[in-house]
Write a protein that holds these residues in place. Structure first.
Motif, short mmCIF file in Angstrom:
data_model
loop_
_atom_site.label_atom_id
_atom_site.label_comp_id
_atom_site.label_asym_id
_atom_site.label_seq_id
_atom_site.Cartn_x
_atom_site.Cartn_y
_atom_site.Cartn_z
N LEU A 182 5.16 -4.43 6.51
CA LEU A 182 5.35 -5.28 7.70
C LEU A 182 4.15 -5.17 8.63
CD1 LEU A 182 9.13 -4.67 8.50
CD2 LEU A 182 8.11 -6.66 7.38
N ARG A 183 3.66 -3.96 8.81
CA ARG A 183 2.48 -3.76 9.67
C ARG A 183 1.25 -4.46 9.08
NH1 ARG A 183 5.05 1.29 9.72
NH2 ARG A 183 5.97 1.75 11.75
N GLN A 184 1.09 -4.37 7.76
CA GLN A 184 -0.04 -5.03 7.10
C GLN A 184 0.06 -6.55 7.27
OE1 GLN A 184 -0.78 -3.99 3.03
NE2 GLN A 184 -0.36 -1.83 3.40
N ALA A 185 1.25 -7.09 7.12
CA ALA A 185 1.44 -8.53 7.27
C ALA A 185 1.04 -8.96 8.68
CB ALA A 185 2.88 -8.92 6.98
N ALA A 186 1.51 -8.23 9.69
CA ALA A 186 1.17 -8.56 11.07
C ALA A 186 -0.34 -8.48 11.29
CB ALA A 186 1.91 -7.64 12.03
N ALA A 187 -0.97 -7.45 10.75
CA ALA A 187 -2.42 -7.30 10.92
C ALA A 187 -3.19 -8.42 10.24
CB ALA A 187 -2.86 -5.94 10.36
N ALA A 188 -2.64 -8.96 9.15
CA ALA A 188 -3.29 -10.06 8.42
C ALA A 188 -2.95 -11.42 9.02
CB ALA A 188 -2.89 -10.01 6.95
N GLY A 189 -2.14 -11.44 10.07
CA GLY A 189 -1.77 -12.70 10.70
C GLY A 189 -0.66 -13.45 9.98
N ILE A 190 0.04 -12.77 9.07
CA ILE A 190 1.15 -13.37 8.34
C ILE A 190 2.42 -13.12 9.15
CG2 ILE A 190 2.47 -13.38 6.19
CD1 ILE A 190 -0.09 -12.25 4.84
N ARG A 191 3.06 -14.16 9.62
CA ARG A 191 4.22 -14.01 10.49
C ARG A 191 5.54 -14.19 9.79
NH1 ARG A 191 2.02 -10.91 13.31
NH2 ARG A 191 0.30 -11.56 14.57
N ARG A 192 5.57 -14.86 8.65
CA ARG A 192 6.83 -15.12 7.94
C ARG A 192 6.98 -14.13 6.79
NH1 ARG A 192 4.73 -20.82 8.56
NH2 ARG A 192 5.75 -21.52 10.46
N LYS A 232 13.99 -4.36 13.98
CA LYS A 232 13.39 -3.91 15.23
C LYS A 232 11.86 -3.91 15.11
CE LYS A 232 13.19 -0.09 18.47
NZ LYS A 232 13.53 1.29 18.73
N LEU A 233 11.35 -3.38 14.02
CA LEU A 233 9.91 -3.36 13.80
C LEU A 233 9.37 -4.78 13.68
CD1 LEU A 233 7.26 -1.86 13.35
CD2 LEU A 233 7.88 -1.66 10.92
N ALA A 234 10.08 -5.63 12.94
CA ALA A 234 9.66 -7.03 12.79
C ALA A 234 9.59 -7.72 14.16
CB ALA A 234 10.60 -7.78 11.86
N ALA A 235 10.56 -7.47 15.00
CA ALA A 235 10.55 -8.06 16.34
C ALA A 235 9.36 -7.55 17.15
CB ALA A 235 11.86 -7.77 17.07
N GLU A 236 9.09 -6.25 17.07
CA GLU A 236 7.95 -5.68 17.77
C GLU A 236 6.64 -6.29 17.30
OE1 GLU A 236 8.18 -1.46 17.14
OE2 GLU A 236 10.02 -1.27 18.32
N LEU A 237 6.56 -6.59 16.00
CA LEU A 237 5.35 -7.16 15.41
C LEU A 237 5.31 -8.68 15.50
CD1 LEU A 237 5.18 -4.89 12.23
CD2 LEU A 237 3.72 -4.73 14.26
N ARG A 238 6.37 -9.26 16.06
CA ARG A 238 6.52 -10.72 16.20
C ARG A 238 6.51 -11.43 14.84
NH1 ARG A 238 2.80 -10.33 21.23
NH2 ARG A 238 4.38 -10.11 22.83
N LEU A 239 7.28 -10.87 13.91
CA LEU A 239 7.42 -11.45 12.58
C LEU A 239 8.74 -12.18 12.47
CD1 LEU A 239 6.30 -8.35 10.45
CD2 LEU A 239 4.90 -10.31 11.13
#
Length: 136
Positions: free
Chosen positions: A67-77, A91-98
């Motif tokens: 999930l962290r890698q996806a957020a860092a790569a700009g992947i939101r879905r 909770k983590l997904a919400a924090e990362l805006r995923l």
């Protein structure tokens, strides 16, 4: 995330089926050079073009890092394939805006329509398009 050296693993099956349905899929695995004759990238950060979403088919303990890698790569879905629902991931997904889908089988939507993206777009607001199917 979930393509594997073992052809009978779910991630490989999902990769094959989604590709057969016309989705632009990109495989990610830290050690494989190719999957089904297609280039395989070592991480989400190495994808050659932006991904609209990522399908994750790995053990639950690996999911927070992905999930962290996806957020860092700009992947939101993000689609967590048949992942048990747990409070940490939402909770983590919400924090990362995923945008997170979990507890659903992506191939159930593939079976419902030969045009998989249509079923997913209607149900999940366009989760899929260019999709990275990968493993960490």
């Amino acid at each position: 995330m979930g393509v594997s050296r073992a052809r009978r693993k779910y991630g490989n099956y999902a990769y094959h089926e989604l590709k057969a349905r016309g989705l632009d899929v990109m495989a990610v695995h830290p050690e494989l050079a190719s999957v089904e004759g297609d280039a395989c990238f070592k991480s989400l950060a190495e994808l050659p073009r932006p991904a609209d979403g990522v399908l994750i088919c790995v053990k639950p303990t690996s999911m927070p890092e992905i999930l962290r890698q996806a957020a860092a790569a700009g992947i939101r879905r993000v689609w967590l394939q048949q992942a048990p629902k747990a409070t940490l991931r939402p909770k983590l997904a919400a924090e990362l805006r995923l945008d997170l889908v979990q507890g659903e089988c992506i191939l159930m939507y593939a079976a419902a329509s030969a045009r998989l993206p249509t079923a997913c777009i209607e149900e999940y607001g366009g989760l899929l398009g260019r999709l990275a199917v990968s493993k960490v």
